[in-house]
Design an enzyme around this catalytic site. Structure first.
Site, PDB file in Angstrom:
ATOM      1  N   PRO A  34       0.747  -1.216   0.068  1.00  0.00           N
ATOM      2  CA  PRO A  34      -0.104   0.003   0.023  1.00  0.00           C
ATOM      3  C   PRO A  34       0.765   1.106   0.092  1.00  0.00           C
ATOM      4  CG  PRO A  34      -0.854  -1.496   1.404  1.00  0.00           C
ATOM      5  CD  PRO A  34       0.380  -2.362   1.062  1.00  0.00           C
ATOM      6  N   CYS A  35       0.353   2.217  -0.717  1.00  0.00           N
ATOM      7  CA  CYS A  35       1.042   3.384  -0.853  1.00  0.00           C
ATOM      8  C   CYS A  35       1.141   4.548   0.037  1.00  0.00           C
ATOM      9  CB  CYS A  35       0.862   4.251  -2.379  1.00  0.00           C
ATOM     10  SG  CYS A  35      -0.697   4.605  -2.530  1.00  0.00           S
ATOM     11  N   GLN A  36       0.212   4.380   1.158  1.00  0.00           N
ATOM     12  CA  GLN A  36      -0.144   5.288   2.150  1.00  0.00           C
ATOM     13  C   GLN A  36       1.141   6.150   2.599  1.00  0.00           C
ATOM     14  OE1 GLN A  36      -1.752   2.796   1.893  1.00  0.00           O
ATOM     15  NE2 GLN A  36      -3.996   3.041   2.090  1.00  0.00           N
ATOM     16  N   PHE A  38       4.130   6.426   1.561  1.00  0.00           N
ATOM     17  CA  PHE A  38       5.061   7.027   0.549  1.00  0.00           C
ATOM     18  C   PHE A  38       4.194   8.255  -0.317  1.00  0.00           C
ATOM     19  CE2 PHE A  38       6.005   2.478   0.096  1.00  0.00           C
ATOM     20  CZ  PHE A  38       7.207   2.612   1.019  1.00  0.00           C
TER      21      PHE A  38
END
Length: 254
Positions: A34-36, A38
């Site tokens: 999951p990108c949260q 970054f």
């Protein structure tokens, strides 16, 4: 599972050490934490974010597979991020990423980083697709009737996004021109995907239109609610970008 019922589901990725599988049989590992941690839309906690630090689980699995199959191919995707975060991932995987924007193959502006040991990856040719090319004719349109919102389109320029990529305001405050690209879908795509119609009205994109932004087949998310289907599209990969990357496996590597 609705589209591919025969896929074997092996559960929580953090429990991978308990999976009873033949590790030597794996020749391709794909994933993306999951990108949260970054994304600039988040708090930039990077690897301190419990979701984004799942990258290290991916890395552990890859290293484990390499003990049985040193030639395993891998593909990891994530958002554009600070160079220091990007360098950590590159160090673990041993390769630098390539930046590919889904806008080359779809009507969505979605720049993403791809780390892979598949050789000869290049940028796909631009198909020139814009929103008017993926609009569902006679769809179940949901118009936004809030007059204050409609007024902002013209008064404050909040809800406009033109072909040159000039957007203003948060995702919730944006709609997008028919002759341009839609903004990047995220997990809240259920309510954020909006279109500025030719008559000046604003409407939400339909389920099928959101699927088409990710180059998914029509009604791919039919097993869940419309809102949930759109949100899952926001979490997904752009299919045609992945097709482009994996097509290189068919080429003879030198």
């Amino acid at each position: 599972m609705d589209n591919y019922p025969n896929t074997i589901q092996i559960g929580d990725v953090e429990n991978w050490r308990n999976w009873n599988i033949d590790w030597s049989s794996i020749d391709l590992l794909i994933g993306g934490s999951p990108c949260q941690g970054f994304s600039t839309a988040g708090k930039l906690l990077n690897f301190q974010d419990p979701r984004s630090k799942l990258f290290f689980v991916y890395s552990d699995i890859l290293q484990h597979i390499k003990k049985f199959n040193p030639n395993v191919k891998f593909l990891l995707e994530n958002v554009k991020m600070k160079q220091e975060f990007q360098d950590v991932i590159s160090q673990y995987l041993g390769v630098k990423p390539i930046l590919i924007n889904s806008s080359l193959l779809s009507a969505q502006n979605r720049p993403r980083l791809y780390w892979t040991n598949i050789k000869n990856i290049d940028l796909p040719k631009d198909k020139g697709i814009v929103l008017k090319d993926i609009i569902e004719k006679n769809g179940d349109y949901q118009y936004i009737e809030d007059t204050k919102t409609i007024r902002r389109i013209y008064k404050e320029n909040y809800l406009q996004y033109d072909i040159n990529g000039l957007g203003h305001g948060s995702q919730d405050q944006r709609a997008f021109y028919l002759n341009g690209k839609h903004g990047c879908l995220d997990t809240g795509a259920g309510g954020k995907a909006k279109l500025l119609c030719e008559d000046g009205r604003v409407r939400k994109l339909t389920r099928i239109e959101v699927e088409r932004l990710q180059t998914l087949p029509d009604n791919y998310t039919k097993a869940v609610s419309v809102s949930e289907g759109k949100n899952r599209c926001g979490d997904a990969w752009t299919v045609d970008v992945i097709v482009h990357i994996l097509s290189k496996l068919k080429e003879r590597e030198v």
